[in-house]
Design an enzyme around this catalytic site. Sequence first.
Site, PDB file in Angstrom:
ATOM      1  N   ARG A 223     -12.245  50.415 -19.833  1.00  0.00           N
ATOM      2  CA  ARG A 223     -12.480  49.612 -21.034  1.00  0.00           C
ATOM      3  C   ARG A 223     -13.389  48.444 -20.675  1.00  0.00           C
ATOM      4  NH1 ARG A 223     -11.834  52.563 -25.437  1.00  0.00           N
ATOM      5  NH2 ARG A 223      -9.916  53.755 -25.337  1.00  0.00           N
ATOM      6  N   HIS A 271     -21.115  53.886 -24.133  1.00  0.00           N
ATOM      7  CA  HIS A 271     -19.735  54.298 -24.433  1.00  0.00           C
ATOM      8  C   HIS A 271     -19.689  55.734 -24.962  1.00  0.00           C
ATOM      9  CE1 HIS A 271     -15.536  52.576 -25.605  1.00  0.00           C
ATOM     10  NE2 HIS A 271     -15.449  53.848 -25.212  1.00  0.00           N
TER      11      HIS A 271
END
Length: 308
Positions: A223, A271
């Site tokens: 993350r 991402h």
Amino acid sequence: MAFVYKADPVRGAEWARLFAAKAPDIPFHIWPDIGEPDRVRYLAAWVPPQDIERQFPNLELFFSTGAGIDQFDLTVLPPELPVVRMAEPGVVAGMVEYATMAVLALHRDLPTYIRQQREARWAAHRVYPASKRRVSVLGLGVLGCAVLDQLRTLGFQLAGWSRTRRQIDGVACYAGREELAAMLAGTDILVCLLPLTQETRGILDSKLFQHLPRGASLVHVGRGAHLDHQALLDALESGGLSSAVVDVTDPEPLPAGHPFWAHPKILLTPHIASMTQPETAVEQVLDNIRCHQAGAPLMGLVDRSRGY
């Protein structure tokens, strides 16, 4: 009973088609069309609506449409509402592909050769077999274990770290903060696949990087908030780290002019390491609905005390 999908509407249309084929008895709605709120028993969302308890008074299951749940605040959800993260095969397969690609790119010095190509410089560097390279994974959940399974087939020396003790064939397993430094000291390529919790926020910092051997590399697919950007830049500048593959950042997208955009030692992707695949996601959701109705355990059920 009805199902509401609150995320990307293009993927939502695929979910609707699959629900119509596989579960025609469950009315399916795409946000903001929620049908009759009192009939909604299941909600899948990337970010839940505000005042979820008032809006859906009979909600029985809440599904995250992603593998993580750090994008929303668990404390604002009804405490008795089961929260299920996406652990479907498509997410796992995608992460295995990306992490393997990234590890191999670092193992075979791809960032160096990209820099040399831009400089029109022809220079060969020593090639080492995978058996000489030590790869360690932070996070031994479903994704971490799947990545290690694939890397094992390539012959890398493997290690893994998690909050609690694990046993994995062919992997030297470490547990707890007191064992982290020992694993890092024997790591050439570090892969971060941790969940984001209060304990792991900012874990990829200067202190952690100092425990790695000089010239080690990083693959960051956990993350964004795990990574201290300045610490990575400093480690690359000093030579403590030789290169990094970064797929997640905080914020996303990165602002214009951020040093990561043009850094010669960073391979940056937006991402995309893994994405939920509608076909397998719907299968997992329907399996969990059936388990819920039968009183059986749910796949991917979030432990709120741990935050994942």
